[in-house]
Design a protein around this motif. Structure first.
Motif, PDB file in Angstrom:
ATOM      1  N   TRP A 179       0.847  -1.189   0.000  1.00  0.00           N
ATOM      2  CA  TRP A 179       0.000   0.000   0.000  1.00  0.00           C
ATOM      3  C   TRP A 179       0.883   1.239   0.000  1.00  0.00           C
ATOM      4  O   TRP A 179       1.845   1.328   0.773  1.00  0.00           O
ATOM      5  CB  TRP A 179      -0.912   0.019   1.232  1.00  0.00           C
ATOM      6  CG  TRP A 179      -2.180  -0.738   1.004  1.00  0.00           C
ATOM      7  CD1 TRP A 179      -2.362  -2.085   1.128  1.00  0.00           C
ATOM      8  CD2 TRP A 179      -3.446  -0.196   0.599  1.00  0.00           C
ATOM      9  NE1 TRP A 179      -3.660  -2.420   0.817  1.00  0.00           N
ATOM     10  CE2 TRP A 179      -4.344  -1.289   0.492  1.00  0.00           C
ATOM     11  CE3 TRP A 179      -3.896   1.084   0.309  1.00  0.00           C
ATOM     12  CZ2 TRP A 179      -5.681  -1.109   0.103  1.00  0.00           C
ATOM     13  CZ3 TRP A 179      -5.210   1.260  -0.067  1.00  0.00           C
ATOM     14  CH2 TRP A 179      -6.089   0.167  -0.166  1.00  0.00           C
ATOM     15  N   PHE A 180       0.539   2.192  -0.865  1.00  0.00           N
ATOM     16  CA  PHE A 180       1.232   3.479  -0.932  1.00  0.00           C
ATOM     17  C   PHE A 180       0.280   4.556  -0.420  1.00  0.00           C
ATOM     18  O   PHE A 180      -0.837   4.689  -0.925  1.00  0.00           O
ATOM     19  CB  PHE A 180       1.638   3.788  -2.372  1.00  0.00           C
ATOM     20  CG  PHE A 180       2.713   2.892  -2.911  1.00  0.00           C
ATOM     21  CD1 PHE A 180       4.038   3.270  -2.843  1.00  0.00           C
ATOM     22  CD2 PHE A 180       2.402   1.656  -3.469  1.00  0.00           C
ATOM     23  CE1 PHE A 180       5.040   2.442  -3.344  1.00  0.00           C
ATOM     24  CE2 PHE A 180       3.386   0.819  -3.962  1.00  0.00           C
ATOM     25  CZ  PHE A 180       4.717   1.206  -3.899  1.00  0.00           C
ATOM     26  N   VAL A 181       0.741   5.317   0.551  1.00  0.00           N
ATOM     27  CA  VAL A 181      -0.106   6.325   1.201  1.00  0.00           C
ATOM     28  C   VAL A 181       0.562   7.692   1.056  1.00  0.00           C
ATOM     29  O   VAL A 181       1.673   7.903   1.552  1.00  0.00           O
ATOM     30  CB  VAL A 181      -0.321   6.008   2.697  1.00  0.00           C
ATOM     31  CG1 VAL A 181      -1.321   6.988   3.308  1.00  0.00           C
ATOM     32  CG2 VAL A 181      -0.784   4.566   2.886  1.00  0.00           C
ATOM     33  N   GLY A 182      -0.106   8.616   0.393  1.00  0.00           N
ATOM     34  CA  GLY A 182       0.418   9.968   0.260  1.00  0.00           C
ATOM     35  C   GLY A 182       0.178  10.771   1.530  1.00  0.00           C
ATOM     36  O   GLY A 182      -0.966  10.946   1.929  1.00  0.00           O
ATOM     37  N   VAL A 183       1.254  11.240   2.160  1.00  0.00           N
ATOM     38  CA  VAL A 183       1.100  11.956   3.439  1.00  0.00           C
ATOM     39  C   VAL A 183       1.694  13.356   3.409  1.00  0.00           C
ATOM     40  O   VAL A 183       1.693  14.045   4.444  1.00  0.00           O
ATOM     41  CB  VAL A 183       1.704  11.141   4.606  1.00  0.00           C
ATOM     42  CG1 VAL A 183       0.944   9.841   4.794  1.00  0.00           C
ATOM     43  CG2 VAL A 183       3.198  10.876   4.407  1.00  0.00           C
ATOM     44  N   GLY A 184       2.206  13.814   2.272  1.00  0.00           N
ATOM     45  CA  GLY A 184       2.682  15.187   2.170  1.00  0.00           C
ATOM     46  C   GLY A 184       3.701  15.557   3.235  1.00  0.00           C
ATOM     47  O   GLY A 184       4.736  14.910   3.385  1.00  0.00           O
ATOM     48  N   SER A 185       3.381  16.589   4.005  1.00  0.00           N
ATOM     49  CA  SER A 185       4.311  17.085   5.036  1.00  0.00           C
ATOM     50  C   SER A 185       4.012  16.511   6.415  1.00  0.00           C
ATOM     51  O   SER A 185       4.362  17.117   7.431  1.00  0.00           O
ATOM     52  CB  SER A 185       4.240  18.616   5.087  1.00  0.00           C
ATOM     53  OG  SER A 185       2.909  19.043   5.363  1.00  0.00           O
ATOM     54  N   SER A 186       3.393  15.335   6.465  1.00  0.00           N
ATOM     55  CA  SER A 186       2.973  14.773   7.751  1.00  0.00           C
ATOM     56  C   SER A 186       4.130  14.426   8.681  1.00  0.00           C
ATOM     57  O   SER A 186       3.953  14.373   9.897  1.00  0.00           O
ATOM     58  CB  SER A 186       2.121  13.519   7.530  1.00  0.00           C
ATOM     59  OG  SER A 186       0.903  13.840   6.917  1.00  0.00           O
ATOM     60  N   PHE A 187       5.324  14.179   8.134  1.00  0.00           N
ATOM     61  CA  PHE A 187       6.463  13.897   9.010  1.00  0.00           C
ATOM     62  C   PHE A 187       6.689  15.065   9.963  1.00  0.00           C
ATOM     63  O   PHE A 187       7.068  14.867  11.125  1.00  0.00           O
ATOM     64  CB  PHE A 187       7.730  13.646   8.188  1.00  0.00           C
ATOM     65  CG  PHE A 187       7.663  12.463   7.255  1.00  0.00           C
ATOM     66  CD1 PHE A 187       6.664  11.512   7.368  1.00  0.00           C
ATOM     67  CD2 PHE A 187       8.600  12.307   6.250  1.00  0.00           C
ATOM     68  CE1 PHE A 187       6.596  10.418   6.505  1.00  0.00           C
ATOM     69  CE2 PHE A 187       8.540  11.223   5.381  1.00  0.00           C
ATOM     70  CZ  PHE A 187       7.544  10.288   5.506  1.00  0.00           C
ATOM     71  N   ASP A 188       6.460  16.297   9.488  1.00  0.00           N
ATOM     72  CA  ASP A 188       6.614  17.482  10.340  1.00  0.00           C
ATOM     73  C   ASP A 188       5.688  17.420  11.551  1.00  0.00           C
ATOM     74  O   ASP A 188       6.067  17.796  12.666  1.00  0.00           O
ATOM     75  CB  ASP A 188       6.300  18.755   9.551  1.00  0.00           C
ATOM     76  CG  ASP A 188       7.429  19.168   8.624  1.00  0.00           C
ATOM     77  OD1 ASP A 188       8.547  18.647   8.774  1.00  0.00           O
ATOM     78  OD2 ASP A 188       7.187  20.009   7.744  1.00  0.00           O
ATOM     79  N   ASP A 193       7.341  19.400  14.689  1.00  0.00           N
ATOM     80  CA  ASP A 193       7.873  20.631  14.095  1.00  0.00           C
ATOM     81  C   ASP A 193       6.757  21.591  13.707  1.00  0.00           C
ATOM     82  O   ASP A 193       6.974  22.795  13.592  1.00  0.00           O
ATOM     83  CB  ASP A 193       8.716  20.309  12.859  1.00  0.00           C
ATOM     84  CG  ASP A 193       9.941  19.475  13.205  1.00  0.00           C
ATOM     85  OD1 ASP A 193      10.423  19.593  14.349  1.00  0.00           O
ATOM     86  OD2 ASP A 193      10.408  18.707  12.337  1.00  0.00           O
ATOM     87  N   ARG A 194       5.573  21.047  13.460  1.00  0.00           N
ATOM     88  CA  ARG A 194       4.388  21.849  13.176  1.00  0.00           C
ATOM     89  C   ARG A 194       3.233  21.279  13.957  1.00  0.00           C
ATOM     90  O   ARG A 194       3.236  20.104  14.334  1.00  0.00           O
ATOM     91  CB  ARG A 194       4.065  21.830  11.678  1.00  0.00           C
ATOM     92  CG  ARG A 194       5.012  22.635  10.839  1.00  0.00           C
ATOM     93  CD  ARG A 194       4.843  22.358   9.362  1.00  0.00           C
ATOM     94  NE  ARG A 194       3.446  22.446   8.942  1.00  0.00           N
ATOM     95  CZ  ARG A 194       2.999  21.951   7.793  1.00  0.00           C
ATOM     96  NH1 ARG A 194       3.808  21.323   6.971  1.00  0.00           N
ATOM     97  NH2 ARG A 194       1.734  22.075   7.466  1.00  0.00           N
ATOM     98  N   SER A 195       2.237  22.119  14.236  1.00  0.00           N
ATOM     99  CA  SER A 195       1.091  21.671  15.024  1.00  0.00           C
ATOM    100  C   SER A 195      -0.203  21.967  14.277  1.00  0.00           C
ATOM    101  O   SER A 195      -0.282  22.895  13.470  1.00  0.00           O
ATOM    102  CB  SER A 195       1.067  22.356  16.390  1.00  0.00           C
ATOM    103  OG  SER A 195       0.971  23.759  16.242  1.00  0.00           O
ATOM    104  N   ARG A 196      -1.214  21.151  14.546  1.00  0.00           N
ATOM    105  CA  ARG A 196      -2.536  21.372  13.976  1.00  0.00           C
ATOM    106  C   ARG A 196      -3.204  22.544  14.693  1.00  0.00           C
ATOM    107  O   ARG A 196      -2.977  22.773  15.887  1.00  0.00           O
ATOM    108  CB  ARG A 196      -3.402  20.117  14.150  1.00  0.00           C
ATOM    109  CG  ARG A 196      -2.916  18.889  13.415  1.00  0.00           C
ATOM    110  CD  ARG A 196      -3.139  18.971  11.931  1.00  0.00           C
ATOM    111  NE  ARG A 196      -4.537  19.183  11.588  1.00  0.00           N
ATOM    112  CZ  ARG A 196      -5.469  18.226  11.586  1.00  0.00           C
ATOM    113  NH1 ARG A 196      -5.140  16.989  11.925  1.00  0.00           N
ATOM    114  NH2 ARG A 196      -6.717  18.502  11.244  1.00  0.00           N
TER     115      ARG A 196
END
Length: 258
Positions: A179-188, A193-196
């Motif tokens: 399975w390939f899952v596109g997660v963009g900048s989710s590692f941040d 490093d970033r917050s919702r």
């Protein structure tokens, strides 16, 4: 705008992935937002990619609201970060393996460490890369060799959307059971490093404004491209609600954005 969306909860989306893996089948997960919707409208190739994708969930809150307006609601917003965390936890519990591909140097490794802390025993490998158009062929070849050697059950692609879809299209034939899952900048987000933004900000569809406070260089994406796309989406959703009594769905039962 014709984009197919699967009306699933996060738990249902996770179950679909692991049920498919149990049957030896892979797939792709796309997590569209307003900017991706804009690209979808302009690209026949991207529209075909969405039609072929096994799972499409609503990352952008404006898409969730539009689906509610046109009376084909989805259970709620499911971001790439939601999918990453939930699938990693599920992989750890089920003895499945994952790979985090993409991100700036050190990002994928840090995210993998964070995920292992939450899910002890999780088998997680990383492959930091940034697939650029001018070096696409060489980078895809290197990534393909690494993935074929590792044979992970789930690959999280932390790249811009155009690169995500290029990776999925190029590598799926070599790994039909992955399975390939596109997660963009989710590692941040996993790394802190970033917050919702607060829930109220998300419910009011103002996450773009929240993000501009820390990333002002994205003003063109949100103000020049995002606002007109959102306005058109709202108008089309209202028009569809007024004109139709039933729900516009595909044969697979997926609500479609107007």
């Amino acid at each position: 705008m014709g984009m197919p969306i699967h009306a699933v909860t996060l738990d249902e989306a996770v179950d679909r992935v692991f049920d498919s893996l149990a049957e030896g089948r892979g797939g792709t997960v796309l997590t569209p937002n307003i900017d991706i919707l804009r690209q979808y409208r302009r690209s026949p190739e991207l529209r075909r990619m969405f039609e072929r994708s096994e799972l499409v969930v609503t990352d952008g809150m404006p898409l969730v609201v539009a689906l509610r307006i046109q009376r084909t609601p989805v259970p709620g917003q499911i971001t790439g970060t939601d999918m990453l965390r939930a699938l990693a936890a599920g992989a750890g519990a089920r003895g499945r393996s994952i790979m985090l591909a993409g991100g700036r140097p050190g990002e994928a490794e840090r995210a993998a460490d964070r995920l292992r802390q939450v899910s002890p025993g999780l088998r997680a490998e990383t492959y930091p890369c940034f697939v650029r158009p001018e070096t696409m062929a060489a980078e895809l070849a290197a990534l393909s060799r690494r993935l074929v050697a590792a044979a992970p059950d789930i690959v999280f692609i932390g790249l811009p959307f155009a690169s995500q879809t290029a990776v999925m299209s190029a590598l799926r034939p070599a790994l039909p059971g992955t399975w390939f899952v596109g997660v963009g900048s989710s590692f941040d987000f996993v790394n802190g490093d970033r917050s919702r933004p607060p829930e109220l900000v998300r419910r009011l569809c103002l996450e773009w404004a929240w993000r501009l406070t820390s990333q002002p260089w994205l003003w063109r994406r949100y103000l020049v491209h995002g606002v007109p796309t959102t306005a058109r989406l709202a108008v089309d959703a209202l028009r569809l609600r007024w004109r139709r009594d039933g729900s516009p769905t595909t044969s697979a039962g997926r609500p479609a954005l107007p």
